[in-house]
Design a protein around this motif. Structure first.
Motif, short mmCIF file in Angstrom:
data_model
loop_
_atom_site.label_atom_id
_atom_site.label_comp_id
_atom_site.label_asym_id
_atom_site.label_seq_id
_atom_site.Cartn_x
_atom_site.Cartn_y
_atom_site.Cartn_z
N PHE A 1 0.81 -1.21 0.00
CA PHE A 1 0.00 0.00 0.00
C PHE A 1 0.85 1.26 0.00
CE2 PHE A 1 -2.21 -3.48 1.99
CZ PHE A 1 -3.43 -3.48 1.36
N GLN A 2 0.11 2.39 -0.07
CA GLN A 2 0.74 3.69 -0.22
C GLN A 2 1.54 4.12 1.01
OE1 GLN A 2 -2.22 6.75 -0.80
NE2 GLN A 2 -0.85 7.89 -2.12
N ASN A 3 0.92 3.99 2.18
CA ASN A 3 1.53 4.52 3.39
C ASN A 3 2.30 3.43 4.13
OD1 ASN A 3 2.20 5.70 5.77
ND2 ASN A 3 0.19 6.62 6.13
N PRO A 4 3.63 3.48 4.11
CA PRO A 4 4.39 2.40 4.72
C PRO A 4 4.12 2.27 6.22
CG PRO A 4 5.85 4.18 4.01
CD PRO A 4 4.49 4.50 3.49
N GLU B 1 13.13 3.82 13.08
CA GLU B 1 14.34 4.56 12.73
C GLU B 1 14.53 4.68 11.22
OE1 GLU B 1 17.91 2.89 14.65
OE2 GLU B 1 16.53 1.72 15.84
N LEU B 2 13.73 3.95 10.44
CA LEU B 2 13.97 3.90 9.00
C LEU B 2 13.46 5.15 8.30
CD1 LEU B 2 12.80 0.25 8.24
CD2 LEU B 2 15.04 1.03 8.96
N SER B 3 14.07 5.46 7.15
CA SER B 3 13.57 6.55 6.31
C SER B 3 12.34 6.03 5.55
CB SER B 3 14.64 6.98 5.32
OG SER B 3 14.80 6.00 4.33
N GLY B 4 11.61 6.95 4.91
CA GLY B 4 10.42 6.56 4.16
C GLY B 4 10.71 5.50 3.10
N GLY B 5 11.81 5.70 2.37
CA GLY B 5 12.18 4.76 1.31
C GLY B 5 12.53 3.40 1.86
N GLN B 6 13.25 3.39 2.98
CA GLN B 6 13.61 2.11 3.61
C GLN B 6 12.36 1.40 4.12
OE1 GLN B 6 16.34 3.69 6.47
NE2 GLN B 6 18.14 3.24 5.22
N LYS B 7 11.42 2.18 4.67
CA LYS B 7 10.18 1.59 5.17
C LYS B 7 9.42 0.93 4.02
CE LYS B 7 9.12 4.48 9.13
NZ LYS B 7 8.40 5.65 9.57
N GLN B 8 9.38 1.59 2.87
CA GLN B 8 8.62 1.02 1.76
C GLN B 8 9.32 -0.25 1.24
OE1 GLN B 8 5.63 0.51 0.81
NE2 GLN B 8 5.14 2.64 0.39
N ARG B 9 10.67 -0.26 1.25
CA ARG B 9 11.35 -1.49 0.84
C ARG B 9 11.12 -2.60 1.86
NH1 ARG B 9 17.23 -0.12 -0.40
NH2 ARG B 9 16.74 1.91 0.48
N LEU B 10 11.00 -2.21 3.14
CA LEU B 10 10.67 -3.21 4.15
C LEU B 10 9.28 -3.79 3.89
CD1 LEU B 10 10.85 -4.73 6.84
CD2 LEU B 10 10.19 -2.63 8.01
N PRO C 1 12.45 11.57 -4.64
CA PRO C 1 12.73 10.92 -5.92
C PRO C 1 13.76 9.80 -5.81
CG PRO C 1 12.79 13.30 -6.18
CD PRO C 1 12.62 13.02 -4.72
N ILE C 2 14.74 9.98 -4.93
CA ILE C 2 15.79 8.96 -4.83
C ILE C 2 15.22 7.69 -4.19
CG2 ILE C 2 17.96 8.43 -3.66
CD1 ILE C 2 18.88 11.21 -4.59
N GLY C 3 14.38 7.87 -3.16
CA GLY C 3 13.71 6.72 -2.55
C GLY C 3 12.81 6.01 -3.55
N ALA C 4 12.14 6.80 -4.41
CA ALA C 4 11.25 6.22 -5.41
C ALA C 4 12.05 5.41 -6.43
CB ALA C 4 10.48 7.33 -6.11
N GLU C 5 13.14 5.99 -6.90
CA GLU C 5 13.96 5.32 -7.90
C GLU C 5 14.48 3.99 -7.35
OE1 GLU C 5 15.89 7.49 -10.79
OE2 GLU C 5 15.72 5.49 -11.66
N ARG C 6 14.92 3.97 -6.09
CA ARG C 6 15.43 2.73 -5.49
C ARG C 6 14.34 1.68 -5.42
NH1 ARG C 6 18.75 5.12 -0.85
NH2 ARG C 6 20.53 5.78 -2.06
N THR C 7 13.12 2.13 -5.07
CA THR C 7 12.01 1.19 -5.00
C THR C 7 11.77 0.56 -6.38
OG1 THR C 7 11.03 2.59 -3.31
CG2 THR C 7 9.60 0.96 -4.30
N PHE C 8 11.77 1.39 -7.43
CA PHE C 8 11.54 0.85 -8.77
C PHE C 8 12.65 -0.11 -9.18
CE2 PHE C 8 9.14 5.01 -9.78
CZ PHE C 8 7.99 4.48 -9.24
#
Lengths: 578, 264
Positions: A90-93, A143-152, A176-183
């Motif tokens: 989902f959208q909100n990690p 402790e995770l950043s938004g991008g790390q949470k979404q990868r979790l 954008p960097i978190g998004a790119e990593r997710t993709f």
């Protein structure tokens, strides 16, 4: 047979009149990477809920047609059973993390399935490795950043070994960097493990190059589908109100003017390769004639200073130093964007402008008067702050009283309140909802109500915190025009955002922040081409700028941020070379 | 709100964090029981002070101080109401004995705050969940409890955002009469409640997607196992309990700390 077979799917939510899905037919083959896009409220999310049985098991309502996933009819199998075949993210990690450590959260689904411990450890190892967060294994989830949470969140679903991943706008809250990593993680899962990926996303610029097929939803139906190169060039797609990748847009414009681009490029590298003959032919000889005088226009017409921030520092009680010796002058009628990754201090800074937070060191003046003695209510009259999430402020029984709330607080006369309410309802085109409850409106409409409730008292400065989060292409366009309109009224506008493509289109002055400091301040062109500062702030430049910073090696100007400017430059290049 | 700070687990690696949650819980209960058993100032002060080294070993002094500060208001109320009721019931006089009693009751409150802080600040909810599981609490209740703890900080952040948003719209919480001020909390409480309902729906969807309730034979990644250190801690806790009971029932009662006399 496809791994997903949907036939004649119609669905209506309980207590709602019109159906959310009006007859969807779709076959998806194993190993495909699908981008599902379409304007807000078109049925994308509803469709994703059908794929893992949330509809009809969790949401009742009226379901017709059939949905077969990996050979299982979703009607006959519970969501918990389908979870091992199709994973929904989902959208909100924050709302899908259940445990307090990374490892334990990845285990949650496996524990629910009753997987024995040894197998569980193997699955966790694999999922953490596949999403590239093995090094975070023993970290606390908060402790995770938004991008790390979404990868979790992806890892936690992946551990249950589904063959299909469905992601509903997974990068909305990410920079954008978190998004790119997710993709990239999704791309690797798709290629190395043949996992079928269905990505629901508005961020088409970053996603387009990874996907095999694009499906465009509109009003509960599939409007259009095919390869990304095809779909994004079609007129129907443009009319559906879907974002078009900037490079495809540029390609289309160039082709109309007779520039030969044999294959539609989806990445900067591909684009440069496609126009290579043109650049080679033109060569460096056009360097002199083509260079427009970029510097001449920048930052000359600034009016008098309105807000001065001098040596501002601030630390939260938790000990986090959010701002370090920040100095900044904001001029009257200026359009300013504050950019930087999550946690850089952007929101902390703007909360000082209306007194919600008070400087621990340094001072702030408004029209040369120190604001230390003014209450929040007094300052808010001048500086209107619109927060990211409209749901953090809406509470009234109808839109009208939502908007008059602040006016009453400020003690306006009754007639003035009435006039102002009508004025701001019109300004944001929500007059038709005057008597509606704000809670039944869509996300985009709620956002407009929140904005109207602030603009109603006509503050000189309007601050918008992340105004584009969760907004589709049309809503963003509307917002952009609206901000233009406010500018012509002489308002000072400050937006806090990490949406680079949006900023590239508005071309405001940019203040770049990292770790509580201002590390860059200048025009859009100056900042977007300052590679070092952009990297330090973890902000990726917009697509067009990426292309032109590479083209600058061939003697073309590097500081191009906007599609039209890029098109006209390249067309001049073509005409110049005959 | 800051009283709740004392319940917010922060990750740490002290020996106190390592101890089996069941042993720690037993310790908290022993402190609780002894605080109830004694009514004199001297033993209660002793019980309070004996926990200080544990707080220091666990390196949670900052959070502990925060929850003490949060509890200060209540502590003052306890002290004052005790003094007032004694004053009026004993015919408008107050002896040092009365004062010492009121102080003892206040210290008892601080002992309880400290012992609960010590437990919650050093026990990760994940481990707590395991302990509840061992105690055969049904997983649904266990999960609800752990989720509630996990979302305390999230809810606190959200409340702050809502307060900020409404203050930015001219809401002045600290102005007006008492009843007007209560009314002013409506614009804060309503969004908070509605957001929580929305969030609970999203959480439920995410739980479904993680196969919640798929089987009644749930497995667990971690297991609680008593190690040598835990048995040692258990022995210490049991000895403490025995000595508390000895001191209370066999040992002669404690004398008064303050010199006898009449205050008012």
């Amino acid at each position: 047979m496809g791994i997903i077979e949907v036939e004649g799917l119609r669905y209506t939510y309980p207590n709602v009149e019109s159906p959310a899905l009006k007859g969807v037919d779709l076959t998806i083959d194993e190993g495909e990477f699908i981008l599902l896009t379409g304007p807000s409220g078109c049925g994308k999310t509803t469709f994703s809920r059908c794929l893992n049985g949330l509809i009809p098991h969790f949401y009742s309502g009226d379901l017709e047609g059939s949905v077969i996933v990996n050979g299982l009819d979703v009607r006959e199998h519970a969501t918990s059973e389908l979870a091992q075949n199709v994973g929904l993210i989902f959208q909100n990690p924050d709302n899908q993390i259940f445990a307090l450590t990374v490892e334990k959260d990845v285990a949650f689904g496996l524990e629910n399935l009753g997987i024995p411990k040894e197998q569980m450890i193997e699955d966790i190892d694999w999922a953490l490795d596949a999403t590239g967060i093995d090094h975070l294994r023993n970290r606390g989830t908060h402790e995770l950043s938004g991008g790390q949470k979404q990868r979790l969140a992806i890892a936690s679903i992946l551990a249950m070994r589904p063959r299909i991943l469905v992601l509903d706008e997974p990068t909305s809250f990410l920079d954008p960097i978190g998004a790119e990593r997710t993709f990239k993680v999704l791309d690797a899962l798709n290629r190395d493990h043949r996992i079928t990926v269905i990505l629901i996303e508005h961020r088409v610029d970053l996603a387009a190059k990874y996907v095999d097929k694009v499906v465009v939803f509109g009003d509960g139906l599939i409007m259009n589908m095919g390869s990304p190169e095809d779909v994004f060039l079609r007129e129907e797609t443009r009319l559906a109100g879907v974002g078009i990748p900037k490079l495809v847009e540029l390609t289309r414009k160039l082709r109309i003017r007779g520039v030969s681009i044999p294959e539609t490029p989806l990445s900067p590298e591909a684009f440069i390769q496609q126009i290579n003959p043109l650049i080679q032919k033109a060569g460096a000889q056009f360097e002199k004639t083509l260079h427009p005088d970029l510097e001449g226009f920048a930052g000359e017409h600034r009016s008098s200073p309105l807000i001065r921030v001098e040596g501002l520092s601030f630390a939260y009680p938790s000990g986090v130093q959010a701002l370090r010796d920040v100095s900044l002058t904001i001029h009257k009628s200026e359009f300013l964007a504050i950019m930087g990754e999550n946690g850089a201090g952007k929101t902390t800074l703007v909360k000082h402008l209306n007194g919600l937070l008070r400087p621990q060191a340094g001072r702030i003046t408004y029209e040369d008067a120190d604001i230390a003695d003014l209450s929040v209510a007094a300052l808010a009259r001048k500086v209107g702050l619109v927060f990211q999430n409209p749901d953090d402020q809406l509470f009234s029984e109808n839109v009208e009283s939502e908007i008059s709330f602040a006016l009453d607080n400020f003690g306006f006369e009754k007639e003035v309140v009435e006039k102002r309410v009508g004025w701001s309802l019109n300004l944001l085109d929500i007059e038709k909802y005057r008597k509606s409850s704000p809670f039944i409106l869509s996300g985009g409409e709620r956002k407009r109500v929140a904005l109207a409730s602030v603009l109603a008292w006509d503050p000189d400065v309007v601050v918008l915190d992340e105004p584009t989060i969760g907004q589709d292409y049309r809503q963003k366009e509307r917002l952009r025009h609206f901000l233009e309109q406010l500018r012509t009224q002489g308002k000072t506008i400050i937006i806090v955002t990490h949406d680079v493509e949006f900023v590239a289109e508005c071309e405001p002055r940019i203040v770049l922040m990292a770790e509580g400091e201002i590390i860059g301040d200048g025009t859009t062109k100056e900042i977007m081409t300052d590679v070092e500062a952009m990297e330090r702030a973890s902000v990726a430049p917009p697509m067009i700028t990426k292309v032109f910073s590479k083209l600058s090696e061939y003697g073309l100007p590097g500081g191009v941020v906007d599609v039209d400017e890029a098109a006209s430059l390249l067309i001049r290049l073509k005409e110049g070379s005959g | 709100m800051s009283l709740l700070e004392g319940l917010r687990f922060t990750r740490g690696d002290s020996p106190i964090h390592e101890i089996d949650p069941r042993v720690k819980f037993l310790f908290t209960m022993v402190i609780f029981v002894s605080a109830i058993l004694f009514t004199q100032l001297l033993p209660l002060l002793f019980i309070l002070l004996i926990q200080v080294p544990l707080v220091l070993i666990a390196k949670i002094q900052r959070e502990w101080a925060q929850s003490l500060r949060g509890g200060l208001f209540l502590a003052v109320i306890i002290l004052v109401t005790n003094l007032l009721s004694i004053y009026f019931f004993s015919g408008r006089t107050l002896t040092t004995e009365n004062l010492e009693y009121a102080l003892a009751i206040t210290v008892r409150f601080l002992v309880l705050i400290t012992s609960f802080s010590l437990f919650f600040l050093t026990t990760s909810p994940d481990k707590l969940s395991l302990a509840l599981d061992k105690a055969r609490i049904p997983f649904e209740f266990n999960f609800a409890f752990i989720t509630a703890i996990r979302f305390v900080p999230v809810l606190a952040d959200e409340a702050q955002s809502i307060i900020d948003a409404q203050r930015s719209r001219g809401l002045e919480l600290d102005k007006g009469s008492f009843f007007m001020r209560i009314r002013k909390y409506i614009p804060i409480l309503l969004p908070l409640i509605i957001n929580s309902i929305r969030r609970s729906l999203e959480l439920a969807e995410a739980m479904e997607s993680r196969a919640f309730g798929a089987t009644s034979d749930r497995t667990n990644l971690y297991e609680l196992r008593m190690r040598g250190k835990d048995y040692a801690a258990l022995v210490v806790v049991l000895l403490a309990l025995a000595s508390v009971l000895y001191v209370r029932y066999v040992f002669p009662p404690f004398g008064q700390l303050l010199p006898p006399g009449t205050l008012i």
